[in-house]
Design a protein around this motif. Structure first.
Motif, PDB file in Angstrom:
ATOM      1  N   ASP A   1       0.840  -1.194   0.000  1.00 51.01           N
ATOM      2  CA  ASP A   1       0.000   0.000   0.000  1.00 51.01           C
ATOM      3  C   ASP A   1       0.881   1.252   0.000  1.00 51.01           C
ATOM      4  N   TRP A   2       1.970   1.209   0.772  1.00 49.97           N
ATOM      5  CA  TRP A   2       2.924   2.330   0.790  1.00 49.97           C
ATOM      6  C   TRP A   2       3.526   2.543  -0.605  1.00 49.97           C
ATOM      7  N   LEU A   3       3.870   1.438  -1.275  1.00 51.52           N
ATOM      8  CA  LEU A   3       4.463   1.545  -2.603  1.00 51.52           C
ATOM      9  C   LEU A   3       3.443   2.114  -3.601  1.00 51.52           C
ATOM     10  N   ARG A   4       2.169   1.686  -3.482  1.00 55.94           N
ATOM     11  CA  ARG A   4       1.127   2.234  -4.353  1.00 55.94           C
ATOM     12  C   ARG A   4       0.972   3.741  -4.134  1.00 55.94           C
ATOM     13  N   GLY A   5       1.185   4.175  -2.898  1.00 60.38           N
ATOM     14  CA  GLY A   5       1.042   5.581  -2.575  1.00 60.38           C
ATOM     15  C   GLY A   5       2.052   6.466  -3.282  1.00 60.38           C
ATOM     16  N   LYS A   6       3.106   5.876  -3.812  1.00 63.66           N
ATOM     17  CA  LYS A   6       4.110   6.654  -4.541  1.00 63.66           C
ATOM     18  C   LYS A   6       3.695   6.896  -5.995  1.00 63.66           C
ATOM     19  N   GLU A   7       2.586   6.277  -6.384  1.00 61.90           N
ATOM     20  CA  GLU A   7       1.941   6.545  -7.678  1.00 61.90           C
ATOM     21  C   GLU A   7       2.885   6.365  -8.877  1.00 61.90           C
ATOM     22  N   TYR A   8       3.559   5.219  -8.889  1.00 62.36           N
ATOM     23  CA  TYR A   8       4.382   4.891 -10.050  1.00 62.36           C
ATOM     24  C   TYR A   8       3.497   4.557 -11.254  1.00 62.36           C
ATOM     25  N   ALA A   9       4.036   4.766 -12.426  1.00 64.86           N
ATOM     26  CA  ALA A   9       3.310   4.413 -13.649  1.00 64.86           C
ATOM     27  C   ALA A   9       3.207   2.899 -13.811  1.00 64.86           C
ATOM     28  N   GLY A  10       4.110   2.164 -13.194  1.00 64.71           N
ATOM     29  CA  GLY A  10       4.078   0.712 -13.246  1.00 64.71           C
ATOM     30  C   GLY A  10       5.176   0.116 -12.391  1.00 64.71           C
TER      31      GLY A  10
ATOM     32  N   PHE B   1      12.621  -2.838 -21.962  1.00 58.83           N
ATOM     33  CA  PHE B   1      12.087  -2.158 -23.142  1.00 58.83           C
ATOM     34  C   PHE B   1      10.860  -2.895 -23.683  1.00 58.83           C
ATOM     35  N   GLU B   2      10.958  -4.220 -23.742  1.00 57.79           N
ATOM     36  CA  GLU B   2       9.841  -5.012 -24.266  1.00 57.79           C
ATOM     37  C   GLU B   2       8.594  -4.875 -23.392  1.00 57.79           C
ATOM     38  N   ALA B   3       8.790  -4.671 -22.077  1.00 59.26           N
ATOM     39  CA  ALA B   3       7.665  -4.521 -21.151  1.00 59.26           C
ATOM     40  C   ALA B   3       7.120  -3.097 -21.126  1.00 59.26           C
ATOM     41  N   GLY B   4       7.768  -2.195 -21.827  1.00 63.95           N
ATOM     42  CA  GLY B   4       7.305  -0.817 -21.866  1.00 63.95           C
ATOM     43  C   GLY B   4       7.631  -0.016 -20.629  1.00 63.95           C
ATOM     44  N   VAL B   5       8.685  -0.406 -19.925  1.00 59.83           N
ATOM     45  CA  VAL B   5       9.058   0.293 -18.690  1.00 59.83           C
ATOM     46  C   VAL B   5       9.518   1.715 -19.005  1.00 59.83           C
ATOM     47  N   GLY B   6       8.971   2.681 -18.272  1.00 57.25           N
ATOM     48  CA  GLY B   6       9.334   4.083 -18.452  1.00 57.25           C
ATOM     49  C   GLY B   6      10.023   4.648 -17.226  1.00 57.25           C
ATOM     50  N   ARG B   7      10.333   5.943 -17.281  1.00 54.97           N
ATOM     51  CA  ARG B   7      11.102   6.589 -16.220  1.00 54.97           C
ATOM     52  C   ARG B   7      10.360   6.612 -14.881  1.00 54.97           C
ATOM     53  N   ARG B   8       9.031   6.584 -14.900  1.00 55.74           N
ATOM     54  CA  ARG B   8       8.266   6.680 -13.659  1.00 55.74           C
ATOM     55  C   ARG B   8       7.844   5.307 -13.145  1.00 55.74           C
ATOM     56  N   TRP B   9       8.540   4.281 -13.530  1.00 53.85           N
ATOM     57  CA  TRP B   9       8.290   2.940 -13.014  1.00 53.85           C
ATOM     58  C   TRP B   9       9.189   2.661 -11.814  1.00 53.85           C
TER      59      TRP B   9
ATOM     60  N   ILE C   1      15.741   4.500 -12.958  1.00 51.35           N
ATOM     61  CA  ILE C   1      14.396   4.444 -12.395  1.00 51.35           C
ATOM     62  C   ILE C   1      14.520   3.994 -10.945  1.00 51.35           C
ATOM     63  N   ASP C   2      13.483   4.238 -10.154  1.00 56.89           N
ATOM     64  CA  ASP C   2      13.489   3.815  -8.757  1.00 56.89           C
ATOM     65  C   ASP C   2      13.505   2.295  -8.657  1.00 56.89           C
ATOM     66  N   PHE C   3      14.065   1.806  -7.563  1.00 54.43           N
ATOM     67  CA  PHE C   3      14.039   0.366  -7.317  1.00 54.43           C
ATOM     68  C   PHE C   3      13.889   0.096  -5.822  1.00 54.43           C
ATOM     69  N   LEU C   4      13.291  -1.039  -5.522  1.00 54.26           N
ATOM     70  CA  LEU C   4      13.029  -1.499  -4.161  1.00 54.26           C
ATOM     71  C   LEU C   4      13.724  -2.839  -3.989  1.00 54.26           C
ATOM     72  N   GLN C   5      14.363  -3.040  -2.853  1.00 49.12           N
ATOM     73  CA  GLN C   5      15.064  -4.307  -2.639  1.00 49.12           C
ATOM     74  C   GLN C   5      14.333  -5.176  -1.603  1.00 49.12           C
ATOM     75  N   ILE C   6      14.079  -6.416  -1.988  1.00 46.26           N
ATOM     76  CA  ILE C   6      13.555  -7.427  -1.073  1.00 46.26           C
ATOM     77  C   ILE C   6      14.571  -8.563  -1.048  1.00 46.26           C
TER      78      ILE C   6
END
Length: 352
Positions: free
Chosen positions: A22-31, A81-89, A114-119
């Motif tokens: 939910d916290w990650l969704r709150g950052k409103e990434y494009a994907g 690129f094939e997945a259509g990842v953009g700068r706001r992902w 682009i931003d990244f999260l580590q698990i």
């Protein structure tokens, strides 16, 4: 438990739940895009995939240090690129140290970052590679020689992932826990050295203590100009022997190689610093009990010295070490001559 790393991101230790996503969704990434490897896509992704939006692309990288190179990076960039990842992902990096180092590097360079999260899913990545923003790949047979410093948006450490690991993988990660105690916290070393059965360890207490040691070092020296070099204890020799054995049947895991490196660099500490003989014996006895002994062929000494000379920590032609003055106290930017390093290798071989 939440640990703040400067103002840039937090490390959360505990069960991963809906509130994290939910916290990650709150950052409103494009994907979102998930990076996993051959193992984590099977063993670890099912633990979190019900939190992911339907249709989230998952890119699977080949597992292991042998695949931590530019060729794999190219495959990951092409998949983005094939997945259509953009700068706001945002990229979710689900794996151990190899996957996290490489996928974080890929995310940090894709379209200028682009931003990244580590698990992290291994003990090694939980206590070491996920903390501090060092990302990269191996190049020209030298570990982590191409890379960047870049922080994730968050690190979520869930000890539940440790149940997916083999005993050998847990033991490998434990080497970094021992290292953290030896370089920075004598009291923690006194606690760690009583541990003999890793299958009985309460990781919910050990992991936060180890992560906090690295966190404090990184906060004081984020770009490895001074104190952060203390984290390299055991790694100058350890990385060299890990690289040497990487493509052989006698391959060592990272923590196993670093454990051998810590033994040899502790011996160097008695010769070039103030580590006592009693402390050397205690460190050596403990590490041999946990990791055993694998002799280093004399025929490899020259190759190992070459690898050490290529180590990214070196500031000139000399080979750079972190040495121990005592358990809990490290000295950075020490150097050793080749004949002294060879003496350390021979001394280690004599322990077997």
């Amino acid at each position: 438990m939440t640990l703040q790393v400067a103002d840039s991101y937090q490390i959360e230790i505990g069960s991963i739940t809906q509130k994290h996503f939910d916290w990650l969704r709150g950052k409103e990434y494009a994907g979102w895009i998930v990076f996993a490897d051959d193992n984590t896509v099977i063993d670890c992704l099912p633990l979190i995939e019900h939190y992911l939006p339907e249709g989230t692309p998952v890119v699977v990288a080949p597992e292991g240090e042998l695949n931590k190179h530019l060729g794999t990076c190219q495959e990951l960039w092409e998949a983005m690129f094939e997945a259509g990842v953009g700068r706001r992902w945002c990229a979710i990096c689900l794996g151990g140290g190899v996957l996290e180092d490489m996928s974080g590097f890929v995310a940090s360079t894709y379209k200028r970052g682009i931003d990244f999260l580590q698990i992290p899913t291994t003990l090694l990545s939980m206590v070491d590679s996920s903390v501090g923003g060092k990302l990269g790949i191996d190049f020209n047979h030298v570990k982590n020689s191409i890379g960047v410093f870049n922080d994730p948006v968050a690190v979520w450490i869930d000890p539940a992932f440790l149940k997916t690991l083999s005993a050998r993988e847990v033991r490998s990660g434990y080497g970094e826990i021992v290292k953290h105690a030896l370089i920075a916290d004598r009291e923690q070393w006194e606690a760690v050295k009583t541990i003999t059965k890793l299958e009985e360890v309460d990781w919910s207490t050990i992991i936060p203590a180890s992560v906090n040691i690295k966190r404090e070092v990184v906060l004081e020296d984020p770009f490895e100009k001074g104190l952060r070099k203390s984290l390299n204890f055991g790694h100058t020799i350890g990385h060299a022997i890990e690289s040497f054995w990487l493509e052989t049947e006698d391959r060592l895991f990272h923590g196993e190689a670093v454990a051998a490196g810590m033994i040899m660099e502790s011996w160097l500490s008695t010769q070039l610093d103030s580590l006592s003989g009693d402390d050397l014996e205690e460190i050596t006895t403990y590490l041999l009990k946990i990791y055993g002994h694998q002799a280093v062929p004399e025929s490899a000494f020259g190759q190992l010295l070459t690898l050490m000379r290529q180590d990214k920590k070196n500031e000139d032609s000399r080979i750079n070490f972190t040495l121990l003055s005592a358990p809990g106290s490290a000295r950075v930017n020490a150097t050793a001559e080749p004949d002294m390093i060879v003496a350390a290798l021979r001394w280690y071989n004599g322990l077997g």
